[in-house]
Motif scaffolding. Sequence first.
Motif, mmCIF file in Angstrom:
data_model
loop_
_atom_site.group_PDB
_atom_site.id
_atom_site.type_symbol
_atom_site.label_atom_id
_atom_site.label_comp_id
_atom_site.label_asym_id
_atom_site.label_seq_id
_atom_site.Cartn_x
_atom_site.Cartn_y
_atom_site.Cartn_z
ATOM 1 N N MET A 93 -1.019 -28.903 9.353
ATOM 2 C CA MET A 93 -0.124 -27.828 9.504
ATOM 3 C C MET A 93 0.151 -27.632 11.071
ATOM 4 O O MET A 93 1.540 -27.212 10.967
ATOM 5 C CB MET A 93 -0.793 -26.605 8.829
ATOM 6 C CG MET A 93 -0.754 -26.045 7.512
ATOM 7 S SD MET A 93 -1.633 -24.785 6.783
ATOM 8 C CE MET A 93 -0.912 -23.301 7.698
ATOM 9 N N LYS A 94 -0.649 -27.887 11.650
ATOM 10 C CA LYS A 94 -0.051 -27.699 13.113
ATOM 11 C C LYS A 94 1.014 -28.918 13.621
ATOM 12 O O LYS A 94 1.898 -28.477 13.941
ATOM 13 C CB LYS A 94 -1.370 -28.377 13.965
ATOM 14 C CG LYS A 94 -2.019 -26.867 14.529
ATOM 15 C CD LYS A 94 -3.105 -27.582 15.504
ATOM 16 C CE LYS A 94 -3.727 -26.412 16.055
ATOM 17 N NZ LYS A 94 -4.874 -27.135 17.526
ATOM 18 N N LYS A 152 8.752 -28.243 12.929
ATOM 19 C CA LYS A 152 9.968 -27.483 12.741
ATOM 20 C C LYS A 152 10.287 -26.529 13.744
ATOM 21 O O LYS A 152 11.318 -25.887 13.735
ATOM 22 C CB LYS A 152 8.916 -26.526 11.547
ATOM 23 C CG LYS A 152 9.026 -27.055 10.050
ATOM 24 C CD LYS A 152 9.690 -26.359 9.213
ATOM 25 C CE LYS A 152 9.678 -26.966 7.633
ATOM 26 N NZ LYS A 152 8.600 -27.190 6.780
ATOM 27 N N ALA A 153 9.621 -26.691 14.931
ATOM 28 C CA ALA A 153 9.937 -25.618 16.010
ATOM 29 C C ALA A 153 11.237 -26.364 16.423
ATOM 30 O O ALA A 153 11.464 -27.670 16.533
ATOM 31 C CB ALA A 153 8.980 -25.806 17.085
ATOM 32 N N ASP A 154 12.122 -25.460 16.956
ATOM 33 C CA ASP A 154 13.546 -25.900 17.608
ATOM 34 C C ASP A 154 13.171 -26.720 18.694
ATOM 35 O O ASP A 154 12.648 -26.297 19.485
ATOM 36 C CB ASP A 154 14.474 -24.732 17.804
ATOM 37 C CG ASP A 154 14.827 -24.132 16.548
ATOM 38 O OD1 ASP A 154 14.986 -24.760 15.300
ATOM 39 O OD2 ASP A 154 15.010 -22.763 16.667
ATOM 40 N N ARG A 155 13.922 -27.767 18.814
ATOM 41 C CA ARG A 155 13.977 -28.763 20.152
ATOM 42 C C ARG A 155 14.791 -27.908 21.184
ATOM 43 O O ARG A 155 15.864 -27.537 20.862
ATOM 44 C CB ARG A 155 14.542 -30.150 19.803
ATOM 45 C CG ARG A 155 13.868 -31.128 20.316
ATOM 46 C CD ARG A 155 14.417 -32.528 20.014
ATOM 47 N NE ARG A 155 13.335 -32.946 18.943
ATOM 48 C CZ ARG A 155 12.354 -33.753 19.163
ATOM 49 N NH1 ARG A 155 12.114 -34.044 20.477
ATOM 50 N NH2 ARG A 155 11.619 -34.201 18.183
ATOM 51 N N ALA A 197 5.152 -38.523 14.655
ATOM 52 C CA ALA A 197 5.307 -37.671 13.760
ATOM 53 C C ALA A 197 6.377 -36.534 14.015
ATOM 54 O O ALA A 197 7.193 -36.113 13.344
ATOM 55 C CB ALA A 197 4.093 -37.016 12.761
ATOM 56 N N ILE A 198 6.098 -36.129 15.123
ATOM 57 C CA ILE A 198 6.840 -34.995 15.689
ATOM 58 C C ILE A 198 7.685 -35.220 16.604
ATOM 59 O O ILE A 198 8.724 -34.696 17.193
ATOM 60 C CB ILE A 198 5.961 -33.771 16.303
ATOM 61 C CG1 ILE A 198 5.313 -34.395 17.534
ATOM 62 C CG2 ILE A 198 4.788 -33.130 15.490
ATOM 63 C CD1 ILE A 198 4.887 -33.334 18.240
ATOM 64 N N PRO A 225 7.715 -26.948 22.794
ATOM 65 C CA PRO A 225 6.774 -27.062 21.403
ATOM 66 C C PRO A 225 5.896 -28.176 21.618
ATOM 67 O O PRO A 225 6.013 -29.190 22.291
ATOM 68 C CB PRO A 225 7.864 -27.602 20.352
ATOM 69 C CG PRO A 225 8.980 -27.189 20.875
ATOM 70 C CD PRO A 225 9.168 -27.088 22.425
ATOM 71 N N THR A 226 4.491 -28.061 21.575
ATOM 72 C CA THR A 226 3.393 -28.781 21.919
ATOM 73 C C THR A 226 2.298 -28.856 20.633
ATOM 74 O O THR A 226 2.068 -27.868 20.047
ATOM 75 C CB THR A 226 2.660 -28.243 23.097
ATOM 76 O OG1 THR A 226 3.618 -28.149 23.960
ATOM 77 C CG2 THR A 226 1.350 -28.974 23.612
#
Lengths: 158, 414
Positions: B64-65, B71-74, B117-118, B208-209
């Motif tokens: 989930m993390k 999903k966090a806006d870049r 992945a992110i 985002p981290t």
Amino acid sequence: MSTQEILRKYLPQRDQMLLMLHEIQQHNPGNNITPADIRQVAEYLNTTSASVYGVVRYYSMFSMAPRGKFVIRFCKSPLCRMVGAFNVLKSLEKELSIHMGETTSDMLFTLEPSECLGHCDKAPVMMVNDQVYFHLDEARLQEIISQIREQELKKQQS
Amino acid sequence: MIQQTKISLRNTGSIDPLSIDDYIAAGGFQAFEKALRQDPGQVISELESSGLRGRGGGGFPAGMKVKFTDKADRPFDGMKYVVCNADEGEPGTYKDRVIMEQDPHIMIEGMLIAAYAIQAQKGYIYIRGEYIDSIRKVEQALKNSYDKGYLGKDIKGSDFSLDLEVRLGAGSYLCGEELTLLESLEGKRGYPRIKPPFPANEGVFRKPTLINNVETFALMPWIISEGSEAFKAMGTEKSPGTKIFTISGDIEKPGYYEVVMGTTLRELIELAGGMKDGADFQAAILGGAAGTFVNASVLDTPMGFDTLKEVGATLGSGAVMVMDPSRSLYDMMASILDFFAHESCGKCVPCRVGTTLLVNMWKDVRQRRNGNRTEMLEKMEEEAEYMQETSLCPLGGSPIIPIRSAVQYFKNEF
């Protein structure tokens, strides 16, 4: 290496500060960070001395007071205490003739408390500079300390 | 007798930790290369469906993390970060040290998978300053990875790039808490941040981290190569996979053991050679200082995040400190309370004052040989609960954990 030389190895960014402070401290003969170092770090990072000072004083591995050549970090975590760390500590204090937090008059040893060093399977433990020592008891301590003393004496004589 | 199931520790002892060739020969980086051939979304759903939970102590679903950070806006500069929490300081815990000292590349591979992945471009490994050997080995492993083209620009012919750097702590337990760690990473004092926002949205440099514990990252390569179903096939329903337990105290073979989740304390002690000199079991502290005192009634409870919670105990970081009947529960609690008093950063008044207050109250409990000791214990619970409610970070909320468990399991002993 001078503080300026150390600083120039790093980008002038705040997030490099802990790395700089570690290295400055390591190179100082007193194993410490001086007010002059703090001013230079602040200048290099374009921040205030107060904010660098705040960082130095927050972290227990940094010291402003001059320390001995060998910094002893003595683990006083629950597990080490359970297996007798405090008795070992007493004999260490006796051996060095100082109390926790103090430095020997020959500036060879500083004795500091440390939280869990992560070697609980071999408790009680302590670090002397970069070296970890396990399964401490009175005899083992005497051996470690006298070994360091002898080795330093030899260095002085040669 | 149960056996170890080694996933994150699978190479320990059998390879040279400083040799990336050894790591590759043992199948290293195959999981990352597999991930690289997949869509990042596919990697995320594999991690998510594995049910992997954070191994640092919190037990938050790791997948989930990853999803939240994805999903966090870049931000405008396009940066997302991946951070490895190697500030291991929970008393009784040394699993991350073992991974870093014996197989540092596995942690790097886990970070590579998560970063891919992110689509993070940059990452940090924040190691506590006292872990000299870990620092040296991780630095060498990073250098090896750059040399072999597993870090840097356009990794292995893809358009994915990642830079990783080591950062050092300097002696602060609190910096193991993720938001405080990020403050420290930015070169500040280790004071906790108010959350939300969570690191997934505003982490290091307010970008985002994705931040995970060493062991959590070290499990990811196996999940990608063997699949989430294989991972879920081990452990308990709500705590799948394996866990490294670091067991110490009055047992024959203290050390680190990786076993499936759901292993009982009795089985673990047996695996570690049994009680020292055949002594009886009096108590264990599970999960470190911010952990719980348990008595023999918990010996047969499967150890997972939820199963232990159901009986008022914690899994935490996997630290297990075992006490035979000769050990004083008073002294143990005193050293735990001393620890919190020492490590409280002082930012939140209830924690700053409360941690010292608890130390003194405990002395008081000890002096009252009879009578109203129970009342005093109840008062301590009350104080510690208040601290939990009014402190920013988990440290203020920690003393209640051992205190409540001590009251639950050992009320009559005090």
